[in-house]
Structure formats: structure tokens, C-alpha cells
Design an enzyme around this catalytic site. Structure first.
Site, PDB file in Angstrom:
ATOM      1  N   ARG A 101      40.379  28.405  42.162  1.00 48.88           N
ATOM      2  CA  ARG A 101      40.203  27.434  41.071  1.00 48.88           C
ATOM      3  C   ARG A 101      41.268  26.362  41.251  1.00 48.88           C
ATOM      4  O   ARG A 101      42.458  26.638  41.143  1.00 48.88           O
ATOM      5  CB  ARG A 101      40.339  28.126  39.710  1.00 48.88           C
ATOM      6  CG  ARG A 101      40.417  27.151  38.554  1.00 48.88           C
ATOM      7  CD  ARG A 101      40.236  27.788  37.202  1.00 48.88           C
ATOM      8  NE  ARG A 101      38.852  28.133  36.963  1.00 48.88           N
ATOM      9  CZ  ARG A 101      38.316  28.344  35.753  1.00 48.88           C
ATOM     10  NH1 ARG A 101      39.053  28.243  34.672  1.00 48.88           N
ATOM     11  NH2 ARG A 101      37.041  28.647  35.627  1.00 48.88           N
ATOM     12  N   HIS A 128      31.367  23.677  39.602  1.00 46.21           N
ATOM     13  CA  HIS A 128      31.614  25.038  39.084  1.00 46.21           C
ATOM     14  C   HIS A 128      30.354  25.866  39.381  1.00 46.21           C
ATOM     15  O   HIS A 128      29.582  26.199  38.483  1.00 46.21           O
ATOM     16  CB  HIS A 128      31.879  24.926  37.577  1.00 46.21           C
ATOM     17  CG  HIS A 128      32.516  26.132  36.973  1.00 46.21           C
ATOM     18  ND1 HIS A 128      32.875  27.243  37.697  1.00 46.21           N
ATOM     19  CD2 HIS A 128      32.863  26.409  35.672  1.00 46.21           C
ATOM     20  CE1 HIS A 128      33.417  28.142  36.885  1.00 46.21           C
ATOM     21  NE2 HIS A 128      33.422  27.664  35.654  1.00 46.21           N
ATOM     22  N   GLN A 131      29.417  29.175  37.554  1.00 42.32           N
ATOM     23  CA  GLN A 131      28.936  28.893  36.208  1.00 42.32           C
ATOM     24  C   GLN A 131      27.466  28.471  36.237  1.00 42.32           C
ATOM     25  O   GLN A 131      26.632  29.010  35.511  1.00 42.32           O
ATOM     26  CB  GLN A 131      29.796  27.766  35.595  1.00 42.32           C
ATOM     27  CG  GLN A 131      29.418  27.426  34.172  1.00 42.32           C
ATOM     28  CD  GLN A 131      29.806  28.531  33.218  1.00 42.32           C
ATOM     29  OE1 GLN A 131      30.953  28.947  33.194  1.00 42.32           O
ATOM     30  NE2 GLN A 131      28.862  29.034  32.444  1.00 42.32           N
ATOM     31  N   ASP A 217      29.487  20.877  27.156  1.00 41.18           N
ATOM     32  CA  ASP A 217      30.789  21.352  27.651  1.00 41.18           C
ATOM     33  C   ASP A 217      31.849  20.489  26.974  1.00 41.18           C
ATOM     34  O   ASP A 217      31.535  19.459  26.354  1.00 41.18           O
ATOM     35  CB  ASP A 217      30.822  21.199  29.193  1.00 41.18           C
ATOM     36  CG  ASP A 217      32.117  21.735  29.821  1.00 41.18           C
ATOM     37  OD1 ASP A 217      32.863  22.469  29.135  1.00 41.18           O
ATOM     38  OD2 ASP A 217      32.378  21.414  31.003  1.00 41.18           O
ATOM     39  N   CYS A 257      29.395  26.547  28.505  1.00 43.39           N
ATOM     40  CA  CYS A 257      30.101  27.376  29.489  1.00 43.39           C
ATOM     41  C   CYS A 257      31.321  28.058  28.886  1.00 43.39           C
ATOM     42  O   CYS A 257      31.763  29.078  29.407  1.00 43.39           O
ATOM     43  CB  CYS A 257      30.506  26.530  30.688  1.00 43.39           C
ATOM     44  SG  CYS A 257      31.539  25.134  30.227  1.00 43.39           S
ATOM     45  N   ARG A 285      28.138  35.905  33.719  1.00 47.97           N
ATOM     46  CA  ARG A 285      29.072  35.519  34.782  1.00 47.97           C
ATOM     47  C   ARG A 285      29.431  36.757  35.611  1.00 47.97           C
ATOM     48  O   ARG A 285      29.496  36.711  36.841  1.00 47.97           O
ATOM     49  CB  ARG A 285      30.362  34.922  34.178  1.00 47.97           C
ATOM     50  CG  ARG A 285      30.177  33.596  33.449  1.00 47.97           C
ATOM     51  CD  ARG A 285      29.922  32.450  34.398  1.00 47.97           C
ATOM     52  NE  ARG A 285      30.933  32.303  35.415  1.00 47.97           N
ATOM     53  CZ  ARG A 285      32.107  31.693  35.243  1.00 47.97           C
ATOM     54  NH1 ARG A 285      32.400  31.130  34.097  1.00 47.97           N
ATOM     55  NH2 ARG A 285      32.983  31.593  36.240  1.00 47.97           N
TER      56      ARG A 285
HETATM   57  N1   CP Z   1      33.457  29.000  31.726  1.00 49.52           N
HETATM   58  C1   CP Z   1      34.591  29.289  32.371  1.00 49.52           C
HETATM   59  O1   CP Z   1      34.721  29.107  33.578  1.00 49.52           O
HETATM   60  O2   CP Z   1      35.569  29.780  31.568  1.00 49.52           O
HETATM   61  P1   CP Z   1      37.089  29.971  31.987  1.00 49.52           P
HETATM   62  O3   CP Z   1      37.664  28.590  32.204  1.00 49.52           O
HETATM   63  O4   CP Z   1      37.708  30.665  30.806  1.00 49.52           O
HETATM   64  O5   CP Z   1      37.155  30.771  33.238  1.00 49.52           O
HETATM   65  N1  NVA Z   2      34.596  21.191  32.412  1.00 46.02           N
HETATM   66  C1  NVA Z   2      35.493  22.258  32.016  1.00 46.02           C
HETATM   67  C2  NVA Z   2      34.871  23.578  32.312  1.00 46.02           C
HETATM   68  C3  NVA Z   2      35.683  24.761  31.894  1.00 46.02           C
HETATM   69  C4  NVA Z   2      35.029  26.053  32.255  1.00 46.02           C
HETATM   70  C5  NVA Z   2      36.815  22.094  32.731  1.00 46.02           C
HETATM   71  O1  NVA Z   2      36.815  21.793  33.931  1.00 46.02           O
HETATM   72  O2  NVA Z   2      37.855  22.266  32.095  1.00 46.02           O
END
Ligand code: CP
Ligand code: NVA
Length: 298
Positions: A101, A128, A131, A217, A257, A285
Site C-alpha cells: 500500500r 485499488h 477493492q 468513497d 469501500c 474483501r
Molecule cells: N477499503 C479499504 O481499503 O479500507 P482500509 O483503508 O481500511 O484498508
Molecule cells: N480513496 C480512498 C480509499 C480508501 C480505502 C483513499 O485512497 O484514501
């Protein structure tokens, strides 16, 4: 040749269907897969916070009989303490897969380029994919099909939106995206996904019209916190609330999400309504990522 999952665009429709079939089987019969990653180790290199992605991957690897190592911000210090290339080459000697990440999408790409083991994108500023796959799996589970389903994504043209665009284009979902002006999806993603420009607008009312599923989101993603106040002003007409959802189908499904900012991109009454499937979506997930791990590692 090792396989990575950097973008949904890396997968064919057939491969996605295969992952969904496997995820369904895993969901129905968890114990049948308890030894599939026996003796294997997976590391999570996370530069950003996480609830769902971290916990579902850690629990998922453990349920498959493998070992998971969490490397949070400040531990590997990707690209600062040593180059991404050196990190990738070193970790390839210890591990069987990496979930990353990152802020920069190029960091995930470089990890994949220099690793001898599969790299899974656990969210970058551009996409993502885990997701998006879990979201489409959830829609299929709830509505029995994907082809022709009307999905409206309302809000920021961000990483989550991009992964939905790739996935929907591959699987025949009729996706409409509505964002404020200048917050439209990335042009390269539009081109690469084959997503039709006529399905992108700045009009949330039009996008949700007779939608089967409404998705949103956060307005400011991780790393954009300094823009949060400005975005609250710019995005205010894009909130998913009772008035907006009244234009969708009566039995529409609400998806997010998560994490959600109640009172910003979604009102609490929609988030908590019987139409909301956000926690089923979060649960999936786990099942879908277990299938992704087996698809890449088996
Ligand atoms: N939706 C998602 O990826 O959540 P987190 O950021 O908590 O991992
Ligand atoms: N768009 C958001 C998604 C979190 C799961 C971010 O990148 O923070």
C-alpha cells in the site's frame, strides 16, 4: 513467470470469473483451504493506514495456513532507507508474496518489476484492485449477475473509481461516473479501460437515475488531508442522501469501500438503511483476497 496484481486491467474477464468462483467456494467451505499456503510467508508493506486491507489480508493468509508479516510506515521506509529495487530484491529471498500500500503508484510497479515473487497492489494513489474485485464479487452475489447492472459511482474520480472502471468495462457492468468538474477520473485510466466518455459527467442526479447500485468513497483520500475543507465545499452536491437515492431503483444497493465519513459523502440514514451492503462488501474483501492469493501463488 510470476504473476502480479497491480491493476484489474492485468486480468482477463475469464481470470476474474475464476477468482470469483474460487472466492465463493472459499466462502462456503473455509476449512477445505486451510493448508493451501502452508509454509508460505507474505509481507504487507504499508505506507498508509488501513483497517480492512490489513486485517483481511493478515487473517486471510493465516486462514490459508501461511504466515503474514506487517511492515508499517517507518519500518521498511520504502525508497528512503534503501531503494525500492533493493527492497524488492531482498524480500524476494525471504518471502512468497508482497502486498503493498503506497502513495506513488510507481512504487508498486517498481516492487513488481524488481521482485521475483508476486506483488499485490493493496491500494496506491492510482488504483485499488482488491477493492474493485471484492465490490464486483459482492454485486454478483447480491444481484445474481453483473452484465447490464447499472452502477452509479458518485464523488471523487479516485483510485477506487479507477478500479471499478477497469472491472466494469471487463465484465459488462453499465457504470456511470459523476464527479465535480476537475475531479474526473484519470485520463490514462479512461483510455486504457476503454471506458466510454459519455458515461462520465458532473451530474449526480442523472448518474443515479434508475441505478441498481450507488457507490461512493471519501472526498479526500489518504494523502489529500490538506484539501479536505476545500473538497467539502466543492463536493457538497455529490452527497449520497435520501433525496439523491430517491432517483435510483426502489431496491437499489448502497456501497462504500469504507472508511466512510458520515455527513460528508454519505448521510447516516443511507449508510444505515436496509439498502446498504457496506459490511457484506467489507467481509468479501477477505474471501476474494484469499482467492487472489491462491490464484497468484498456487
Ligand atoms: N477499503 C479499504 O481499503 O479500507 P482500509 O483503508 O481500511 O484498508
Ligand atoms: N480513496 C480512498 C480509499 C480508501 C480505502 C483513499 O485512497 O484514501
Amino acid at each position: 513467470m510470476k504473476k502480479d496484481l497491480i491493476s484489474i486491467n492485468d486480468l482477463s474477464a475469464k481470470e476474474i470469473e475464476g477468482i470469483f468462483d474460487l472466492a465463493s467456494k472459499i466462502k462456503k467451505n473455509k476449512s477445505a483451504y486451510a493448508n493451501k499456503l502452508k509454509g508460505k510467508s507474505v509481507a504487507l508493506i504499508f505506507q498508509k493506514p488501513s483497517n480492512r486491507t490489513r486485517v483481511s489480508f493478515e487473517v486471510g493468509v493465516w486462514q490459508l495456513g501461511g504466515n503474514c508479516i506487517y511492515l508499517g510506515p517507518g519500518e521498511i521506509n520504502l525508497g528512503v532507507r534503501e531503494t525500492v529495487e533493493d527492497v524488492a530484491k531482498t524480500l524476494s529471498r525471504y518471502l512468497d508474496a508482497i502486498v503493498a500500500r503506497t502513495f506513488k503508484h510507481s512504487d508498486v510497479l517498481d516492487l513488481a518489476k524488481y521482485s521475483k515473487i508476486p506483488v499485490i497492489n493493496g491500494l496506491s494513489d492510482l488504483s485499488h484492485p482488491c477493492q474493485g474485485l471484492a465490490d464486483l464479487f459482492t454485486i454478483k452475489e447480491k444481484l445474481g449477475k453483473l452484465k447490464g447492472i447499472k452502477l452509479a459511482y458518485i464523488g471523487d474520480g479516485n483510485n477506487v473509481c479507477h478500479s471499478l472502471m477497469y472491472g466494469c468495462a471487463k465484465l459488462g457492468v453499465d457504470l456511470k461516473v459523476a464527479t465535480p468538474k476537475d475531479y474526473e477520473p484519470n485520463k490514462k485510466v479512461v483510455r486504457e479501460s476503454g471506458f466510454s466518455l459519455k458515461n462520465i459527467s458532473n451530474n449526480p442526479n442523472e448518474a443515479v437515475e434508475s441505478a441498481d447500485v450507488i457507490y461512493t468513497d471519501v472526498w479526500a483520500s489518504m494523502g489529500e488531508e490538506s484539501e479536505a475543507e476545500e473538497r467539502r465545499r466543492i463536493f457538497k452536491d455529490f452527497q449520497i442522501n435520501g433525496k439523491l437515492v430517491s432517483k435510483a431503483r426502489k431496491n437499489y444497493l448502497f456501497m462504500h469501500c469504507l472508511p466512510a465519513h458520515r455527513g460528508e459523502e454519505v448521510s447516516s440514514d443511507v449508510m444505515d438503511s436496509k439498502n446498504s451492503i457496506v459490511f457484506d462488501q467489507a467481509e468479501n474483501r477477505l474471501h476474494v483476497q484469499k482467492a487472489i492469493l491462491l490464484f497468484l501463488l498456487a
